[in-house]
Design a protein around this motif. Structure first.
Motif, short mmCIF file in Angstrom:
data_model
loop_
_atom_site.label_atom_id
_atom_site.label_comp_id
_atom_site.label_asym_id
_atom_site.label_seq_id
_atom_site.Cartn_x
_atom_site.Cartn_y
_atom_site.Cartn_z
N GLY A 30 0.80 -1.23 -0.02
CA GLY A 30 0.20 0.10 0.21
C GLY A 30 0.91 1.39 -0.14
N HIS A 31 0.39 2.58 -0.11
CA HIS A 31 0.82 3.57 -0.04
C HIS A 31 1.46 3.96 1.30
N ARG A 32 2.89 4.34 1.25
CA ARG A 32 3.38 4.94 2.29
C ARG A 32 4.07 6.17 2.00
N GLU A 33 3.95 7.16 2.87
CA GLU A 33 4.38 8.45 2.89
C GLU A 33 5.98 8.36 2.46
N GLY A 34 6.35 9.14 1.53
CA GLY A 34 7.77 9.32 1.16
C GLY A 34 8.25 8.04 0.18
N SER A 35 7.48 7.25 -0.15
CA SER A 35 7.81 5.89 -1.01
C SER A 35 7.67 6.34 -2.41
N GLY A 36 8.16 5.60 -3.38
CA GLY A 36 8.21 5.65 -4.73
C GLY A 36 9.26 6.46 -5.20
N ARG A 37 8.98 6.86 -6.72
CA ARG A 37 10.29 7.27 -7.51
C ARG A 37 10.25 8.82 -6.96
N LYS A 38 11.48 9.27 -6.67
CA LYS A 38 11.55 10.93 -6.33
C LYS A 38 11.39 11.75 -7.53
N GLY A 39 10.69 12.77 -7.55
CA GLY A 39 10.66 13.59 -8.60
C GLY A 39 12.00 14.36 -8.88
N ILE A 40 11.90 14.78 -10.19
CA ILE A 40 13.22 15.47 -10.64
C ILE A 40 13.01 16.91 -10.87
#
Length: 78
Positions: free
Chosen positions: A25-35
């Motif tokens: 599930g979604h977790r704060e701060g997870s995923g690819r960071k924006g550039i």
């Protein structure tokens, strides 16, 4: 029969309710960071130019966005 319990918890976003999962599930701060900042644009090019971009993408295993971003950044860094 297996029972799946669902927990409802308070999200980190302005007190909104959300589902709480013990795994995944979604977790704060997870995923690819924006550039950077995303802005949608429409770009009109000749068919020949689009074909060259697409061939470059295929040959180098990169996205169109990455190719166009590299071209623009190279131009403006001079």
């Amino acid at each position: 029969m297996k029972t799946n319990n669902i927990k409802v918890g308070v999200s980190n976003k302005e007190g909104q309710l959300g589902f709480v999962f013990s795994r995944g599930g979604h977790r704060e701060g997870s995923g690819r960071k924006g550039i950077g900042v995303t802005k949608k644009v429409s770009l009109t090019l000749t068919e020949e130019t689009w074909n060259k971009i697409d061939d470059h993408c295929t040959d180098n295993k990169v996205s169109r966005s990455e190719v166009i971003r590299n071209i623009l950044e190279s131009y403006f860094s001079q």
